[in-house]
Design a protein around this motif. Structure first.
Motif, PDB file in Angstrom:
ATOM      1  N   LEU A  63       3.195  -3.449   2.328  1.00  0.00           N
ATOM      2  CA  LEU A  63       2.993  -4.354   1.192  1.00  0.00           C
ATOM      3  C   LEU A  63       1.438  -4.368   0.865  1.00  0.00           C
ATOM      4  O   LEU A  63       0.821  -4.146  -0.354  1.00  0.00           O
ATOM      5  CB  LEU A  63       3.344  -5.748   1.244  1.00  0.00           C
ATOM      6  N   ASP A  64       0.645  -4.432   1.773  1.00  0.00           N
ATOM      7  CA  ASP A  64      -0.567  -4.312   1.770  1.00  0.00           C
ATOM      8  C   ASP A  64      -1.062  -2.933   1.268  1.00  0.00           C
ATOM      9  O   ASP A  64      -2.091  -2.845   0.629  1.00  0.00           O
ATOM     10  CB  ASP A  64      -1.296  -4.446   3.230  1.00  0.00           C
ATOM     11  N   ALA A  65      -0.508  -1.870   1.896  1.00  0.00           N
ATOM     12  CA  ALA A  65      -0.837  -0.483   1.244  1.00  0.00           C
ATOM     13  C   ALA A  65      -0.506  -0.466  -0.334  1.00  0.00           C
ATOM     14  O   ALA A  65      -1.216   0.334  -0.978  1.00  0.00           O
ATOM     15  CB  ALA A  65       0.079   0.603   2.106  1.00  0.00           C
ATOM     16  N   ILE A  66       0.654  -0.955  -0.592  1.00  0.00           N
ATOM     17  CA  ILE A  66       0.916  -1.056  -2.132  1.00  0.00           C
ATOM     18  C   ILE A  66      -0.401  -1.735  -2.978  1.00  0.00           C
ATOM     19  O   ILE A  66      -0.705  -1.383  -3.819  1.00  0.00           O
ATOM     20  CB  ILE A  66       2.143  -1.778  -2.408  1.00  0.00           C
ATOM     21  N   ALA A  67      -0.811  -2.937  -2.126  1.00  0.00           N
ATOM     22  CA  ALA A  67      -1.686  -3.646  -3.185  1.00  0.00           C
ATOM     23  C   ALA A  67      -3.093  -2.944  -3.009  1.00  0.00           C
ATOM     24  O   ALA A  67      -3.686  -2.815  -3.976  1.00  0.00           O
ATOM     25  CB  ALA A  67      -1.969  -5.058  -2.199  1.00  0.00           C
ATOM     26  N   ALA A  68      -3.300  -2.085  -1.858  1.00  0.00           N
ATOM     27  CA  ALA A  68      -4.487  -1.370  -1.804  1.00  0.00           C
ATOM     28  C   ALA A  68      -4.565  -0.116  -2.921  1.00  0.00           C
ATOM     29  O   ALA A  68      -5.506  -0.033  -3.628  1.00  0.00           O
ATOM     30  CB  ALA A  68      -4.750  -0.798  -0.474  1.00  0.00           C
ATOM     31  N   GLU A  69      -3.231   0.368  -3.269  1.00  0.00           N
ATOM     32  CA  GLU A  69      -3.159   1.400  -4.220  1.00  0.00           C
ATOM     33  C   GLU A  69      -3.172   0.778  -5.524  1.00  0.00           C
ATOM     34  O   GLU A  69      -4.003   1.419  -6.407  1.00  0.00           O
ATOM     35  CB  GLU A  69      -1.741   2.037  -4.171  1.00  0.00           C
ATOM     36  N   ALA A  70      -2.980  -0.450  -5.948  1.00  0.00           N
ATOM     37  CA  ALA A  70      -3.139  -1.139  -6.955  1.00  0.00           C
ATOM     38  C   ALA A  70      -4.582  -1.318  -7.384  1.00  0.00           C
ATOM     39  O   ALA A  70      -5.012  -1.011  -8.235  1.00  0.00           O
ATOM     40  CB  ALA A  70      -2.066  -2.053  -7.482  1.00  0.00           C
ATOM     41  N   GLN A  71      -5.035  -1.635  -6.298  1.00  0.00           N
ATOM     42  CA  GLN A  71      -6.580  -1.961  -6.372  1.00  0.00           C
ATOM     43  C   GLN A  71      -7.396  -0.877  -6.345  1.00  0.00           C
ATOM     44  O   GLN A  71      -8.669  -1.018  -6.980  1.00  0.00           O
ATOM     45  CB  GLN A  71      -6.764  -2.756  -5.197  1.00  0.00           C
ATOM     46  N   ALA A  72      -6.849   0.359  -6.024  1.00  0.00           N
ATOM     47  CA  ALA A  72      -7.876   1.424  -6.084  1.00  0.00           C
ATOM     48  C   ALA A  72      -8.280   1.882  -7.369  1.00  0.00           C
ATOM     49  O   ALA A  72      -9.245   2.834  -7.620  1.00  0.00           O
ATOM     50  CB  ALA A  72      -7.121   2.458  -5.428  1.00  0.00           C
ATOM     51  N   ARG A  73      -7.577   1.845  -8.467  1.00  0.00           N
ATOM     52  CA  ARG A  73      -7.788   2.243  -9.714  1.00  0.00           C
ATOM     53  C   ARG A  73      -7.754   0.776 -10.749  1.00  0.00           C
ATOM     54  O   ARG A  73      -6.826   0.207 -10.662  1.00  0.00           O
ATOM     55  CB  ARG A  73      -7.041   3.222 -10.193  1.00  0.00           C
ATOM     56  N   PRO A  74      -8.534   1.148 -11.650  1.00  0.00           N
ATOM     57  CA  PRO A  74      -8.619  -0.032 -12.460  1.00  0.00           C
ATOM     58  C   PRO A  74      -7.478   0.029 -13.630  1.00  0.00           C
ATOM     59  O   PRO A  74      -6.945   1.213 -13.788  1.00  0.00           O
ATOM     60  CB  PRO A  74      -9.914   0.005 -13.400  1.00  0.00           C
ATOM     61  N   GLY A  75      -7.326  -1.128 -14.214  1.00  0.00           N
ATOM     62  CA  GLY A  75      -6.016  -1.032 -15.101  1.00  0.00           C
ATOM     63  C   GLY A  75      -4.882  -1.596 -14.804  1.00  0.00           C
ATOM     64  O   GLY A  75      -4.650  -1.897 -13.576  1.00  0.00           O
ATOM     65  N   LEU A  76      -3.920  -1.368 -15.997  1.00  0.00           N
ATOM     66  CA  LEU A  76      -2.490  -2.055 -15.580  1.00  0.00           C
ATOM     67  C   LEU A  76      -1.678  -1.120 -14.885  1.00  0.00           C
ATOM     68  O   LEU A  76      -1.646   0.175 -15.111  1.00  0.00           O
ATOM     69  CB  LEU A  76      -1.954  -2.347 -16.982  1.00  0.00           C
ATOM     70  N   SER A  77      -0.957  -1.697 -14.057  1.00  0.00           N
ATOM     71  CA  SER A  77      -0.076  -0.796 -13.223  1.00  0.00           C
ATOM     72  C   SER A  77       1.423  -1.395 -13.271  1.00  0.00           C
ATOM     73  O   SER A  77       1.356  -2.853 -13.402  1.00  0.00           O
ATOM     74  CB  SER A  77      -0.584  -0.726 -11.704  1.00  0.00           C
ATOM     75  N   VAL A  78       2.444  -0.705 -13.171  1.00  0.00           N
ATOM     76  CA  VAL A  78       3.649  -0.883 -13.135  1.00  0.00           C
ATOM     77  C   VAL A  78       4.312  -0.660 -11.770  1.00  0.00           C
ATOM     78  O   VAL A  78       4.427   0.699 -11.641  1.00  0.00           O
ATOM     79  CB  VAL A  78       4.542  -0.537 -14.333  1.00  0.00           C
ATOM     80  N   LEU A  79       4.672  -1.608 -11.009  1.00  0.00           N
ATOM     81  CA  LEU A  79       5.034  -1.338  -9.483  1.00  0.00           C
ATOM     82  C   LEU A  79       6.736  -1.491  -9.392  1.00  0.00           C
ATOM     83  O   LEU A  79       7.191  -2.439  -9.638  1.00  0.00           O
ATOM     84  CB  LEU A  79       4.342  -2.431  -8.868  1.00  0.00           C
ATOM     85  N   ALA A  80       7.541  -0.354  -9.096  1.00  0.00           N
ATOM     86  CA  ALA A  80       8.943  -0.469  -8.579  1.00  0.00           C
ATOM     87  C   ALA A  80       8.774  -0.865  -7.010  1.00  0.00           C
ATOM     88  O   ALA A  80       8.247  -0.018  -6.166  1.00  0.00           O
ATOM     89  CB  ALA A  80       9.304   0.824  -8.712  1.00  0.00           C
ATOM     90  N   CYS A  81       9.079  -1.833  -6.841  1.00  0.00           N
ATOM     91  CA  CYS A  81       9.152  -2.405  -5.494  1.00  0.00           C
ATOM     92  C   CYS A  81      10.430  -3.540  -5.143  1.00  0.00           C
ATOM     93  O   CYS A  81      10.573  -4.342  -5.977  1.00  0.00           O
ATOM     94  CB  CYS A  81       7.815  -3.049  -5.116  1.00  0.00           C
ATOM     95  N   SER A  82      10.921  -3.275  -4.171  1.00  0.00           N
ATOM     96  CA  SER A  82      12.244  -4.423  -3.973  1.00  0.00           C
ATOM     97  C   SER A  82      11.605  -5.905  -4.029  1.00  0.00           C
ATOM     98  O   SER A  82      12.219  -6.631  -4.440  1.00  0.00           O
ATOM     99  CB  SER A  82      13.045  -4.186  -2.695  1.00  0.00           C
ATOM    100  N   ALA A  83      10.557  -6.288  -3.355  1.00  0.00           N
ATOM    101  CA  ALA A  83       9.853  -7.466  -3.193  1.00  0.00           C
ATOM    102  C   ALA A  83      10.829  -8.503  -3.093  1.00  0.00           C
ATOM    103  O   ALA A  83      10.822  -9.461  -3.736  1.00  0.00           O
ATOM    104  CB  ALA A  83       8.829  -7.489  -4.496  1.00  0.00           C
ATOM    105  N   LEU A  84      11.772  -8.537  -2.176  1.00  0.00           N
ATOM    106  CA  LEU A  84      13.127  -9.257  -2.043  1.00  0.00           C
ATOM    107  C   LEU A  84      12.862 -10.698  -2.001  1.00  0.00           C
ATOM    108  O   LEU A  84      13.692 -11.740  -2.544  1.00  0.00           O
ATOM    109  CB  LEU A  84      14.090  -8.779  -1.063  1.00  0.00           C
ATOM    110  N   ARG A  85      11.721 -11.128  -1.179  1.00  0.00           N
ATOM    111  CA  ARG A  85      11.495 -12.584  -0.805  1.00  0.00           C
ATOM    112  C   ARG A  85      10.134 -12.793  -1.363  1.00  0.00           C
ATOM    113  O   ARG A  85       9.268 -12.129  -1.717  1.00  0.00           O
ATOM    114  CB  ARG A  85      11.565 -12.615   0.758  1.00  0.00           C
TER     115      ARG A  85
END
Length: 179
Positions: A63-85
């Motif tokens: 989860l931290d790696a995913i957030a870092a990827e989103a943080q790495a570039r400006p602008g809106l991102s759409v994330l495909a992630c189970s995020a079950l809990r």
């Protein structure tokens, strides 16, 4: 402190079509697509391939790696992630804000059939039930829209786009692309 980044989360159990819908939504909104599966370490993929459900401890660095990827570039991102809990979504919200949610929902039989039909994917159909058992649908205080995963991808993307454009600050997203 890191700056908040806007992310639209497309969530649900394996086989609901997260990647397909998130890609379509990213295209429609001229946003960047992030595939959470790409950030699983090899150990996590090996566990799942053997039919072993991941624990919370297996998920934190992912989860931290995913957030870092989103943080790495400006602008809106759409994330495909189970995020079950809820705690997984809260972990992403530490930097991914705002984070409206498109929760794709389907019954176990449909999901098992979809997962069984996949080729070259590490997730076996035997893990579908553990994902459904772990799933905590978004709570009333999470900005979320629940959509049935059995509709066509185009219909789901259209409904998701409508929800996002009604609820996400228009300053954060460009006008949706025309069909």
């Amino acid at each position: 402190m890191e700056k908040d980044v806007p992310v639209i989360l497309v969530m649900g159990a394996c086989g609901v079509g997260k990647s397909t819908i998130a890609r379509g939504l990213a295209d429609r909104l001229s946003a960047r697509f992030i595939e959470a599966d790409d950030f699983h370490p090899a150990d996590n993929k090996a566990l799942m391939a053997r039919g072993v459900p991941l624990t919370d401890d297996n998920r934190w660095a992912w989860l931290d790696a995913i957030a870092a990827e989103a943080q790495a570039r400006p602008g809106l991102s759409v994330l495909a992630c189970s995020a079950l809990r809820r705690v997984y979504r809260d972990r992403l919200r530490l930097t991914c804000r705002p984070m409206p949610i498109i929760h794709l929902a389907a019954d176990g039989d449909l999901l098992k059939a979809r997962v069984a039909a996949r080729q070259d994917h590490y997730m076996p159909p035997s893990l579908v039930q553990s994902q459904l058992d772990t799933l905590e649908p978004p709570a009333a205080d999470e900005l979320a829209c629940i959509l049935p995963a059995f509709d066509t991808p185009d219909a789901i993307v259209a409904q998701a786009t409508d929800f996002i454009t009604r609820h996400l600050d228009r300053a954060l997203i460009p006008a949706p692309a025309k069909d």
